[in-house]
Design an enzyme around this catalytic site. Structure first.
Site, PDB file in Angstrom:
ATOM      1  CG  HIS A 123      22.088  14.513  44.162  1.00 51.06           C
ATOM      2  ND1 HIS A 123      22.834  14.757  43.032  1.00 51.06           N
ATOM      3  CD2 HIS A 123      22.094  15.672  44.869  1.00 51.06           C
ATOM      4  CE1 HIS A 123      23.284  15.999  43.060  1.00 51.06           C
ATOM      5  NE2 HIS A 123      22.840  16.577  44.167  1.00 51.06           N
ATOM      6  CD  GLU A 133      19.812  19.231  44.446  1.00 51.52           C
ATOM      7  OE1 GLU A 133      20.617  19.981  44.990  1.00 51.52           O
ATOM      8  OE2 GLU A 133      20.038  18.035  44.216  1.00 51.52           O
TER       9      GLU A 133
END
Length: 232
Positions: A86, A155
């Site tokens: 992430h 993302e």
């Protein structure tokens, strides 16, 4: 279709338990897989149809790694899913690609389902798609894209938690490129919410969404599941 809720550093053990109970009351929906990533303090062996995963884990069974959790802690609660790469781990905690790849290899060897995040900064986005492609390639170094329990979440860093989602054509371009590299399910993450999830899930090659802020309220998350269900 996969919808995954990333709680980040939100929710407690009590509120996570209530969240899971509400999801259970709502029930499993056909052809929609649900994953929930609570904070480490709220991991538990919940009785639920949802896949419960860790937001981060170190590449070791146990040991002298202050502040980390490893395989032993995850196994206690039957956790077999982990989120890696992430952007907040990369940029706030300075995790290198080498470290992320090491974690990937460790949990791949143990058969975990791995949700793997990647995406460009606004600075890279402004340089054009060739720069984005090169960055994505660098974020896949040391990663087995043919691993069977592999899910990719695209993302773009500039869209995470900002309320500004990437444009459909921007998402489509990146997902098409990623689809040329792997057969893994491809999710989009970055300011996904009830108001735009239908548009996001309509994008070619998009197999679902990794949802942050908008998933923290269980009723909001259920609303998005309902929208996805109507699209099946």
């Amino acid at each position: 279709m996969i919808l995954a809720a990333n709680f980040k550093m939100n929710h407690t053990r009590a509120s996570t338990k209530a969240y899971i109970e509400r999801l259970n009351a709502y029930g499993k929906q056909t052809d929609i897989d649900i994953a929930v990533f609570p904070p480490a303090t709220a991991l538990d062996q919940y009785e639920t149809f949802a896949d419960i995963g860790a937001q981060n884990a170190y590449a070791a069974e146990h040991g002298s790694f202050t502040g980390e959790i490893g395989l032993q802690q995850l196994q206690e609660f039957g956790i077999e899913t982990v989120l890696l790469g992430h952007s907040e781990r990369r940029h706030i905690f300075y995790e290198s690609q080498e470290m992320i790849a090491r974690k990937f290899a460790f949990y791949k060897e143990r058969g975990f389902t791995i949700y793997y995040c990647l995406g460009e900064t606004l600075q890279t986005r402004k340089k054009g798609f060739e720069a984005i492609r090169e960055l994505l390639q660098s974020q896949l170094e040391g990663i087995d894209t043919a691993y069977e329990n592999f899910v990719i979440a695209y993302e773009p860093v500039w869209a995470i938690g900002t309320g500004v989602a990437a444009k459909p054509e921007e998402i489509e371009e990146v997902l098409a490129y990623l689809a040329s590299l792997t057969d893994a399910p491809l999710l989009y993450g970055g300011s996904v919410k009830p108001a735009n999830i239908k548009e996001v899930l309509s994008i070619p090659k998009c197999d679902g969404a990794l949802i942050g802020t908008a998933s923290w309220d269980v009723e909001n998350f259920i609303k998005m599941i309902e929208i996805a269900k109507e699209m099946r």
